[in-house]
Design an enzyme around this catalytic site. Sequence first.
Site, PDB file in Angstrom:
ATOM      1  N   ASP A 214       8.432   2.241   8.854  1.00 56.43           N
ATOM      2  CA  ASP A 214       9.727   1.903   9.457  1.00 56.43           C
ATOM      3  C   ASP A 214      10.838   1.829   8.416  1.00 56.43           C
ATOM      4  O   ASP A 214      12.019   1.881   8.753  1.00 56.43           O
ATOM      5  CB  ASP A 214       9.633   0.575  10.215  1.00 56.43           C
ATOM      6  CG  ASP A 214       9.137  -0.560   9.339  1.00 56.43           C
ATOM      7  OD1 ASP A 214       9.901  -1.050   8.502  1.00 56.43           O
ATOM      8  OD2 ASP A 214       7.963  -0.961   9.500  1.00 56.43           O
ATOM      9  N   ASP A 266      -3.064   9.212   3.521  1.00 57.07           N
ATOM     10  CA  ASP A 266      -3.957   8.054   3.531  1.00 57.07           C
ATOM     11  C   ASP A 266      -3.683   7.202   2.292  1.00 57.07           C
ATOM     12  O   ASP A 266      -3.881   7.652   1.168  1.00 57.07           O
ATOM     13  CB  ASP A 266      -5.403   8.562   3.538  1.00 57.07           C
ATOM     14  CG  ASP A 266      -6.417   7.450   3.672  1.00 57.07           C
ATOM     15  OD1 ASP A 266      -6.168   6.334   3.172  1.00 57.07           O
ATOM     16  OD2 ASP A 266      -7.478   7.690   4.266  1.00 57.07           O
ATOM     17  N   ASP A 284       2.062  -3.135   3.393  1.00 60.98           N
ATOM     18  CA  ASP A 284       2.818  -3.334   4.631  1.00 60.98           C
ATOM     19  C   ASP A 284       2.045  -2.666   5.759  1.00 60.98           C
ATOM     20  O   ASP A 284       2.465  -1.652   6.325  1.00 60.98           O
ATOM     21  CB  ASP A 284       4.217  -2.736   4.476  1.00 60.98           C
ATOM     22  CG  ASP A 284       5.142  -3.128   5.615  1.00 60.98           C
ATOM     23  OD1 ASP A 284       4.726  -3.934   6.464  1.00 60.98           O
ATOM     24  OD2 ASP A 284       6.276  -2.620   5.649  1.00 60.98           O
ATOM     25  N   PRO A 291      -7.112  -0.180  13.090  1.00 61.97           N
ATOM     26  CA  PRO A 291      -7.757   0.790  12.199  1.00 61.97           C
ATOM     27  C   PRO A 291      -7.460   0.590  10.715  1.00 61.97           C
ATOM     28  O   PRO A 291      -8.123   1.193   9.868  1.00 61.97           O
ATOM     29  CB  PRO A 291      -7.208   2.124  12.704  1.00 61.97           C
ATOM     30  CG  PRO A 291      -6.981   1.907  14.148  1.00 61.97           C
ATOM     31  CD  PRO A 291      -6.456   0.492  14.235  1.00 61.97           C
TER      32      PRO A 291
END
Length: 410
Positions: A214, A266, A284, A291
């Site tokens: 975000d 990843d 974060d 998951p």
Amino acid sequence: MQGLHLTADLYQCTGDTSIFVDENALAALCRSETERSGLTIVGEKWVTFPEYQGEPGGVTGAILLAESHLAIHTWPERGGVTLDVYVCNFTDDNSGKAQQLLDGIIAAFKPTQLQRNQLIRGDHDAPSEAELLWENLNPNSVYGFRFKRRLLSKQTKFQHLELLESEDMGVTLRLDGCLMTAEKEEFFYHESLVHPATVAHPNPRHALILGGGDGGALEELLKHSTIESATLVDLDEEVIAVAKAHLQAINHGSLDNPRARVLVGDGAQFVKQTQDKFDIVLLDLTDPETPAGPLYTKAFFEDCRQVLAEGGAMVIHLGAPFYEPEQITRLSTELQSVFKHVSAYGLHIPLYGAYWAMAVVSDQLQPAQLSSAEVEKRLTERGVDALQYYNPAVHGALFALPTYYQKLLP
């Protein structure tokens, strides 16, 4: 009209493999549990998706009920399931039947982690267009907000992404049924995640954020003039794209800042492979029951320690001490086994519905020892302003822990 909408996101399931990949097996399970609950089947449709990159495809399906519907989708490659049941309660209260149906299907999949939500739709006495969405604090406690409209709802490669709008929170990001950040409230979390450790470091120049697509944490980091580069690694490129388009009030364009390097990938693999060293590492991430669970482990914490520069620190959020005491103790104990100093702190975060625990972990840095005068000096020297929560007095207060929280720590 009045109705009950139940949703569940199941993770790391250990149930019979056939119900993940065989539409006939899954359909038989759902029919059986529907009949057992007393709801009425009027139609159904099932589809098996083709194999992808050597992995079996999942199954999606729906059962039409006289009372409304059941919908389900499986993700065999992740051991995950998304499930929702909606019943109309116009002439009869079908809430108990809906709960029984949901519980029966969940039991068959045997999830290791589970996220449930409940939405009451409509109200005979006070009609309203606002949706009341519930969020779980633990299996026994929930809280919620009313959202006046849904701006976006889409399935990305990794998760279900929604943008909602509320009077109190403004535009709000929700992932897999979990509230992540909101434009009117984000400063509680982002300022507290970033500034205690970053201010405590005498000269933070290079930072890493794992997750945080975000852009809110990135925006706070870049307020420090000492930061020369900030690398952000998020698994889901669609979260980043949506944030750039719709969450400018949270990230203020930080995802396109020239000091920022935004990568899609990843985070665990990045940490294993990078040769770079970082003064600050911010985790974060979504919560441990999602998951992202494998990133809340001692092995991953050890990998993160390897990418810290001399005197560096990592920041992590731990959960709600009152509602998740065992989780706080487990994570704190694992962090203590990897880092010399675990500086726990906390604050109430409105969007998360509780007092929330965080920690700065390091082999050298101890932010609780920094005086308010030194905090003020560093904020001024680095040109950090436009803060809504964090300030020199709050810095020390964050580390003043309630007794019940202290007792959870090793």
